[in-house]
Every structure is written in structure tokens, then in C-alpha cells.
Scaffold this active site. Structure first.
Site, short mmCIF file in Angstrom:
data_model
loop_
_atom_site.label_atom_id
_atom_site.label_comp_id
_atom_site.label_asym_id
_atom_site.label_seq_id
_atom_site.Cartn_x
_atom_site.Cartn_y
_atom_site.Cartn_z
N CYS A 69 57.00 34.20 33.95
CA CYS A 69 56.92 35.61 34.34
C CYS A 69 58.17 36.01 35.13
CB CYS A 69 55.68 35.84 35.18
SG CYS A 69 55.49 37.58 35.66
N CYS A 73 56.38 37.09 42.61
CA CYS A 73 55.23 37.02 43.53
C CYS A 73 55.25 35.63 44.21
CB CYS A 73 53.93 37.24 42.78
SG CYS A 73 53.96 38.75 41.79
N CYS A 76 52.82 32.63 43.31
CA CYS A 76 52.36 32.43 41.93
C CYS A 76 53.04 31.27 41.22
CB CYS A 76 52.59 33.72 41.13
SG CYS A 76 51.95 33.57 39.45
N CYS A 113 37.50 37.71 31.28
CA CYS A 113 38.77 38.28 31.74
C CYS A 113 39.93 37.51 31.13
CB CYS A 113 38.87 38.20 33.26
SG CYS A 113 37.42 38.87 34.08
N CYS A 144 37.80 42.35 30.50
CA CYS A 144 38.75 42.69 31.55
C CYS A 144 40.08 42.06 31.16
CB CYS A 144 38.26 42.12 32.88
SG CYS A 144 39.41 42.38 34.26
N CYS A 204 39.63 46.83 38.65
CA CYS A 204 39.38 45.61 39.42
C CYS A 204 40.62 45.42 40.28
CB CYS A 204 39.20 44.45 38.44
SG CYS A 204 39.13 42.84 39.25
N ARG A 276 34.24 40.24 44.89
CA ARG A 276 34.32 38.96 44.15
C ARG A 276 35.06 37.88 44.94
NH1 ARG A 276 36.68 40.06 38.93
NH2 ARG A 276 34.56 40.63 38.43
S1 SF4 Z 1 51.15 37.17 39.92
FE1 SF4 Z 1 52.39 35.69 38.73
S2 SF4 Z 1 51.99 36.24 36.60
FE2 SF4 Z 1 51.33 38.00 37.85
S3 SF4 Z 1 53.11 39.34 37.95
FE3 SF4 Z 1 53.24 37.99 39.76
S4 SF4 Z 1 54.52 36.26 39.07
FE4 SF4 Z 1 53.84 37.33 37.23
#
Ligand code: SF4
Length: 330
Positions: A69, A73, A76, A113, A144, A204, A276
Site C-alpha cells: 500500500c 499509516c 500498518c 468484510c 462490508c 463503519c 465493535r
Molecule cells: S491502513 Fe494500511 S492498508 Fe490501509 S491505507 Fe493505511 S497503509 Fe494502506
């Protein structure tokens, strides 16, 4: 009466019987500051007014496109910015996803989901996701998806395919957000939530606790969620799962009682939403989870994995619900 108690009793009186969208930080702070028994009692009282307190809604989450990705984040495992050992994979085939959905249904899940590690979906990918949504709906399950940022047109396509819920978390407070993610803004998130709402899809949306944020950030996040024009129908409250290789690995762990307080504040401020317990249950004791149910949580994810991080085993969850005299929601 302490300041917290007097502010809370004024807030509680206003809240009784009404879903409010004007929660102030001061009022939410007063909830967090209550003595724990008073906070949990109030959360349970409101929970009982709106739900059967013995029932827990069960959802299953499948990663349909893993890793690689472009977002950063900080928590993550799937971000391409960090070396976490997660290998990027292509979008799963429609048939493989439907086979997983059939297995989840057989195991008792009522909602399926599907998560894809994208900044936002490309239109050709959306064709496949729409086919997955149609297939899962045909099994009689709620659907979802979480696909990153959406335009209004993309949200309408998903709605036309029969999508019930779109997951897009705020993650944390507006003030702390820049410490966790720099590749998209808080406003980007709010804009996607508005597109999803406008398309008529249920929302959600929740956050993650234990990112190194302060209590004031937790208060601010709950006040932001509770002040959205419509409350999210589902509010996932996640405990950070620390992943080696991400910037948030090695942080001090949050006191579980503070996690329960956050769940209770979500229940009181968003009385008709499903609250949740999501990521982080693998590391939680049964006793902490039982307290979360008392504080108004009424939904869990189950299955061996939550996207790429481990989750509690199905039989452990069923055993805990059995010990508590609770049952999966039909
Ligand atoms: S949480 Fe992870 S998968 Fe989702 S947008 Fe952020 S880096 Fe990408």
C-alpha cells in the site's frame, strides 16, 4: 459532586432518549473522568435501552488484496513504506473470495468484510469488488468493504452492487493524526465518509487506541465521531497491534482499563451504533473483553486473522461467549 460528575449528569440528562450530534469535548472528557463503576453502569444502562445485552454481532474480515500500500499509516503491516515481511499480493479471484464467505457463514458470521490495501480503488478493480459484493449478498450475508478513499461515483457503484457497509476509520484525533499518517489528510477521510453517506451506504468508522496518543486525543476522537452528521452504524474500537518494522512497534502498551473507558464513552455518545471490538483482542484477557461487553461493546471480528495480524481463535471466542451466557446475534 465533582466537576466531572456534575458535567456528566448534565450531559447524561440531555442524552437520555436522544441521539445527539453536538457532543462537546468537555462532555466527553467528563465521561472519561467518571469513577469507573459509574461510567460502566451508565454505558450498560444506555446499552440495554438500545440492544439485547446478551447478543454479540459477529463479523469476519478477509484481506482480498494484501500489502504494497502506498499510504504510510504508522501502525500498518501492509504499508510499502515499512519492512514488515508482508508480501504484496494481487486482488484475490472472485471465486476464492466467495469460498471464504461460504466458510465464514458456516462458522456463524452474519457479516462478511473485505479489505484491500489501496490508497483508492481503480475502476477496473472496482468491477471485481462489485462482483464479490453481489456474490456475498447472494449468500444471504451483510457485506462490508474497506478500499481506501472513494469518490462519489465509486460509492454509488458499490451501493448499486448491494454494498451494506463501508469501513473507513478516522484512526485518531484530528490533532494527533499527523503523527501517524502523512500521505492523506483527516479531511480526505471525512470527505470519503461523506461520499459513502451520500450514496446511502452504512458507515463503519472508528479508531485505534494505543498509538501513543494522549487521553485528550481519545476524547477528541470520540467527540469527532459522535459529532458526525449521522453516527456511524458500526464503531470499531481497535487496540494497536504492534507490528515489527512499523514506526509504532515498541510503544508502551496502554492500560486495558483506559481501553474499556474508551469503549464506554463510544457507547454512551453513540447509543444506537454497534460498538465493535476489533484488532487487539488476541492480546486481551477474557476479563478485559468481558468488561468491554459490560461497557457496551456488542460486536466482534472473528477468524484466524484480521487482514494480516493474528486474531483470537474461533473456539476461544465461542467458549468466552458461553461462559458469559452471551450468544451470536442472528
Ligand atoms: S491502513 Fe494500511 S492498508 Fe490501509 S491505507 Fe493505511 S497503509 Fe494502506
Amino acid at each position: 459532586m465533582s466537576l466531572a460528575e456534575s458535567l456528566f449528569s448534565a450531559a447524561a440528562k440531555k442524552a437520555r432518549g436522544a441521539v445527539r450530534h453536538d457532543w462537546t469535548r468537555e462532555e466527553v472528557r467528563a465521561l472519561f473522568d467518571l469513577p469507573f463503576p459509574d461510567l460502566v453502569f451508565e454505558a450498560q444502562r444506555i446499552h440495554r435501552e438500545n440492544f439485547d445485552p446478551r447478543e454479540v454481532q459477529i463479523s469476519t474480515l478477509l484481506s482480498i488484496k494484501t500489502g504494497g500500500c502506498p499510504e504510510d499509516c504508522g501502525y500498518c503491516a501492509q504499508s510499502a513504506h515499512y519492512d514488515t515481511g508482508v508480501k504484496a499480493q494481487k486482488l484475490m479471484s472472485i471465486e476464492a473470495v466467495l469460498a471464504d464467505a461460504r466458510a465464514a457463514k458456516a462458522a456463524g458470521a452474519s457479516r462478511f468484510c473485505m479489505g484491500a490495501a489501496w490508497r483508492s480503488p481503480k475502476d477496473r478493480d472496482l468491477d471485481s469488488v462489485c462482483a464479490m459484493v453481489e456474490g456475498v449478498k447472494a449468500l444471504g450475508m451483510e457485506t462490508c468493504v474497506t478500499l481506501g478513499m472513494l469518490t462519489g461515483a465509486q460509492a454509488r457503484r458499490l451501493k448499486d452492487a448491494g454494498l451494506d457497509y463501508y469501513n473507513h476509520n478516522l484512526d485518531t484525533s484530528p490533532e494527533y493524526y499527523g503523527q501517524i499518517i502523512t500521505t492523506r489528510t483527516y479531511q480526505d477521510r471525512l470527505d470519503t465518509l461523506a461520499c459513502v453517506r451520500e450514496a446511502g451506504i452504512h458507515v463503519c468508522c472508528g479508531g485505534i487506541i494505543g498509538l501513543g496518543e494522549s487521553r485528550e486525543d481519545r476524547i477528541s476522537m470520540i467527540a469527532t465521531l459522535a459529532s458526525l452528521p449521522a453516527h456511524p452504524e458500526s464503531v470499531p474500537i481497535n487496540m494497536l497491534v504492534q507490528v515489527e518494522g512499523t514506526p509504532l512497534a515498541g510503544r508502551d502498551k496502554l492500560d486495558p482499563i483506559e481501553f474499556v473507558r474508551t469503549v464506554a464513552a463510544a457507547r454512551i455518545t453513540m447509543p444506537k451504533s454497534m460498538v465493535r471490538l476489533s484488532a487487539g483482542r488476541e492480546d486481551m484477557t477474557d476479563e478485559t473483553q468481558a468488561l468491554c461487553f459490560l461497557a457496551g461493546a456488542n460486536s466482534i471480528f472473528y477468524g484466524p486473522k484480521l487482514l494480516t495480524t493474528p486474531n483470537r481463535a474461533h473456539d476461544k471466542d465461542m467458549a468466552l461467549l458461553g461462559r458469559l451466557g452471551m450468544t451470536p446475534m442472528a
